[in-house]
Design an enzyme around this catalytic site. Sequence first.
Site, PDB file in Angstrom:
ATOM      1  N   SER B 169     -32.987 -44.299   8.640  1.00 13.70           N
ATOM      2  CA  SER B 169     -31.563 -44.180   8.920  1.00 13.70           C
ATOM      3  C   SER B 169     -31.162 -45.162  10.031  1.00 13.70           C
ATOM      4  O   SER B 169     -31.433 -46.354   9.893  1.00 13.70           O
ATOM      5  CB  SER B 169     -31.244 -42.723   9.282  1.00 13.70           C
ATOM      6  OG  SER B 169     -29.874 -42.459   9.151  1.00 13.70           O
ATOM      7  N   ARG B 239     -20.878 -32.355  13.843  1.00 15.67           N
ATOM      8  CA  ARG B 239     -22.237 -32.165  13.364  1.00 15.67           C
ATOM      9  C   ARG B 239     -22.246 -31.513  11.980  1.00 15.67           C
ATOM     10  O   ARG B 239     -23.058 -31.863  11.115  1.00 15.67           O
ATOM     11  CB  ARG B 239     -23.027 -31.314  14.345  1.00 15.67           C
ATOM     12  CG  ARG B 239     -24.427 -30.967  13.906  1.00 15.67           C
ATOM     13  CD  ARG B 239     -25.292 -32.201  13.718  1.00 15.67           C
ATOM     14  NE  ARG B 239     -26.708 -31.850  13.565  1.00 15.67           N
ATOM     15  CZ  ARG B 239     -27.677 -32.731  13.413  1.00 15.67           C
ATOM     16  NH1 ARG B 239     -27.395 -34.028  13.377  1.00 15.67           N
ATOM     17  NH2 ARG B 239     -28.921 -32.352  13.307  1.00 15.67           N
ATOM     18  N   ASP B 335     -30.321 -39.587  -1.974  1.00 15.92           N
ATOM     19  CA  ASP B 335     -29.667 -39.941  -0.702  1.00 15.92           C
ATOM     20  C   ASP B 335     -28.323 -40.576  -1.011  1.00 15.92           C
ATOM     21  O   ASP B 335     -28.262 -41.693  -1.514  1.00 15.92           O
ATOM     22  CB  ASP B 335     -30.566 -40.919   0.063  1.00 15.92           C
ATOM     23  CG  ASP B 335     -30.018 -41.299   1.437  1.00 15.92           C
ATOM     24  OD1 ASP B 335     -28.847 -40.970   1.746  1.00 15.92           O
ATOM     25  OD2 ASP B 335     -30.764 -41.920   2.209  1.00 15.92           O
ATOM     26  N   HIS B 368     -30.689 -37.479   2.023  1.00 17.24           N
ATOM     27  CA  HIS B 368     -31.015 -38.387   3.123  1.00 17.24           C
ATOM     28  C   HIS B 368     -32.087 -37.805   4.032  1.00 17.24           C
ATOM     29  O   HIS B 368     -32.960 -38.528   4.531  1.00 17.24           O
ATOM     30  CB  HIS B 368     -29.736 -38.668   3.919  1.00 17.24           C
ATOM     31  CG  HIS B 368     -29.924 -39.655   5.028  1.00 17.24           C
ATOM     32  ND1 HIS B 368     -30.277 -40.965   4.806  1.00 17.24           N
ATOM     33  CD2 HIS B 368     -29.823 -39.525   6.380  1.00 17.24           C
ATOM     34  CE1 HIS B 368     -30.365 -41.606   5.969  1.00 17.24           C
ATOM     35  NE2 HIS B 368     -30.112 -40.747   6.936  1.00 17.24           N
ATOM     36  N   ASP B 369     -32.037 -36.513   4.261  1.00 20.83           N
ATOM     37  CA  ASP B 369     -32.992 -35.836   5.149  1.00 20.83           C
ATOM     38  C   ASP B 369     -34.442 -35.985   4.703  1.00 20.83           C
ATOM     39  O   ASP B 369     -35.353 -35.676   5.479  1.00 20.83           O
ATOM     40  CB  ASP B 369     -32.671 -34.339   5.226  1.00 20.83           C
ATOM     41  CG  ASP B 369     -32.067 -33.957   6.572  1.00 20.83           C
ATOM     42  OD1 ASP B 369     -31.815 -34.868   7.385  1.00 20.83           O
ATOM     43  OD2 ASP B 369     -31.867 -32.754   6.801  1.00 20.83           O
TER      44      ASP B 369
END
EC number: 2.3.1.31
Lengths: 400, 400
Positions: B169, B239, B335, B368-369
């Site tokens: 990232s 967040r 992602d 993405h994680d």
Amino acid sequence: MVNVELVKSPVVRPDERGHEADHPTSLVAAFGMDQPLRLDCGIDLAPFQIAYQTYGTLNADKSNAILVCHALTGDQHVANINPITGKPGWWQTLVGPGKALDTERYFIISSNVLGGCMGSTGPASTNPATGKIWGLDFPVITIPDMVRAQAMLIDSLGIGQLFCVVGGSMGGMQTLQWTAAYPERVFSALAVACSTRHSAQNIAFHELGRQAVMADPDWRGGRYFEEGTHPHRGLGVARMAAHITYLSDAALHRKFGRRMQDRELPTFSFDADFQVESYLRYQGSSFVERFDANSYLYLTRAMDYFDIAADHNGKLAEAFRDTQTRFCLMSFTSDWLFPTAESRDVVHALNAGGVRVSFAEIETDKGHDAFLLDVPEFLDIAGAFLNSAASVRGLPVTGA
Amino acid sequence: MVNVELVKSPVVRPDERGHEADHPTSLVAAFGMDQPLRLDCGIDLAPFQIAYQTYGTLNADKSNAILVCHALTGDQHVANINPITGKPGWWQTLVGPGKALDTERYFIISSNVLGGCMGSTGPASTNPATGKIWGLDFPVITIPDMVRAQAMLIDSLGIGQLFCVVGGSMGGMQTLQWTAAYPERVFSALAVACSTRHSAQNIAFHELGRQAVMADPDWRGGRYFEEGTHPHRGLGVARMAAHITYLSDAALHRKFGRRMQDRELPTFSFDADFQVESYLRYQGSSFVERFDANSYLYLTRAMDYFDIAADHNGKLAEAFRDTQTRFCLMSFTSDWLFPTAESRDVVHALNAGGVRVSFAEIETDKGHDAFLLDVPEFLDIAGAFLNSAASVRGLPVTGA
């Protein structure tokens, strides 16, 4: 491109008589204490009212009525200048003389949903029991509640069966709920860019928006009207979040890419250097001028709760079994809020239920918003579906 | 699943000596007035410091050093218990004895980025010119600025060439910037789930987060430390928004679906009925306990500004032409923040630049994680790439 900060803006305020006074152009169907609306939460809501618009003329046998259902932040002003924003109606691509929903042949009805803020009873209305604005004391409503209220409106107009129910996004949810709850009252149904239930990601984005509103100290636990404040910053942030989901990645790239705003080099600041930043800020700040924050909470909640299959032991096909309604579903390839695969699932359930359904997946990079835009293939197919249904129903068709 | 509301939480506060005191376990490289950092915005930053961690032992010829670059909300605590959260290091799947980044063979360095809030100089540090906390007077920094500061740290450790630079990232952006800025100092580079520039949608989500922070009255124009407030609500909303983008639609469906929280029927309220709502609220409320709001603004801005090609007349291949660095890029199919197509574009540019590059697209629904999770194929390929590079570099390899 206008460079606008999120600023405190005047907001539509209900007056002491209730906020219908803000919408002098809308008709209002008022239901008294003797006509309560039984809500899914178990509460009887009475009195209440539904604000609506009509276009065209109801024919003698009342067989040409079409109900248009609006999306989350839409309203009854489908095809006339919106009295709040001064902008054209939100579905003038589809509704008007000679258009797919031809106002020269059909009688079009569009109502502001229950819980809305454009004249129908909602959290910004006065609670008759207290004489104060409902705020968060307003009961939590559902999509079936909205549809039940619409059915009472249609009753009040003396219409038994609607020729068609039409809607996109939350409007599509209402359309599908109409066919599940009142199959005999819906001759045909056109549901666009929608689903029979929200995904976890859909719920997540809505929860984000609600938390943004509730995080604003000016929200005051929902009592901002009494306290003379307005959660414009939180509501603006919620709108920005939602707006990103309405466009596809490709559409954002095409419209804005990485282009800068009136400059070539970065300012090395937190100004809106990129055009996409300025655009989002504008979307946020203009929205708060026309929408009630509590209504936003209630309507997003209704969408999250919606789940037609849950009322039929998880079997979606059962919800529609053997209905005579003719369906057309449409989805857009780049819609990631209501992905086209979800529309396919609904079509499969309709097929399994033995229902007459056509389905069109429209190739476009415009994302969820495509249903509000001038997408010729979508408009043409909608017109063809309506024409076909009109022919079966014995109504005039175009080109005939 | 814990049902947590967004609550006001104690936040890491810098003390009068600067906030390094909060990180007793981290090493600090301090650069004085005679070692200014020339920033892209034109300002010379001095003095400043970079907090870092190391694992393993630097070999005699200093050829086994690996720099790990962290993502937006990561820090230097890659493979040790985080002193703030008490949780394991954020990349212990990848870094440790016998792992891909084997601490028994490599000397691992990980620094908190410039602009961060875990001991490196950033907006929560003291401005030496005024004796007050920088806040929004801190200069806007870029990814190249972060990398320039890291290079000074590597210089201070007496290391000429890094065996590898690794990151995912925003860490992957730093990795690619290292290879573009200092090709001769990077023997190999492993860049995961990243891109050489943000898309319009990426910028839009970051701008949403920044506006959420800035909309919080407790942000106080960035002077919340002096005024004894903290924009915990706005930062929590930011967040939540970001967290949605870190997971795929499929992962959210698998983890939560439409499951309710400790109940079967809806409460007809704005409580967290759905598990996904509770999860998001928890993500928001726990984040504000560990992260500085202004740092969040600065680091998101740096990512938005990043555009390697822009510094080479828009030709990405030129940024890497004829570098001797061995590249490995990896992306994850689900992602949608850094879609795999963007990694392919970088690989094509590297190919066009005549560079040695391998590319792996990992099939996963984790979004993405995935780069932070136990995804065996990813970890195996990372280990194989490192082993292969080690062999060429004359370093020990596993199984040898």
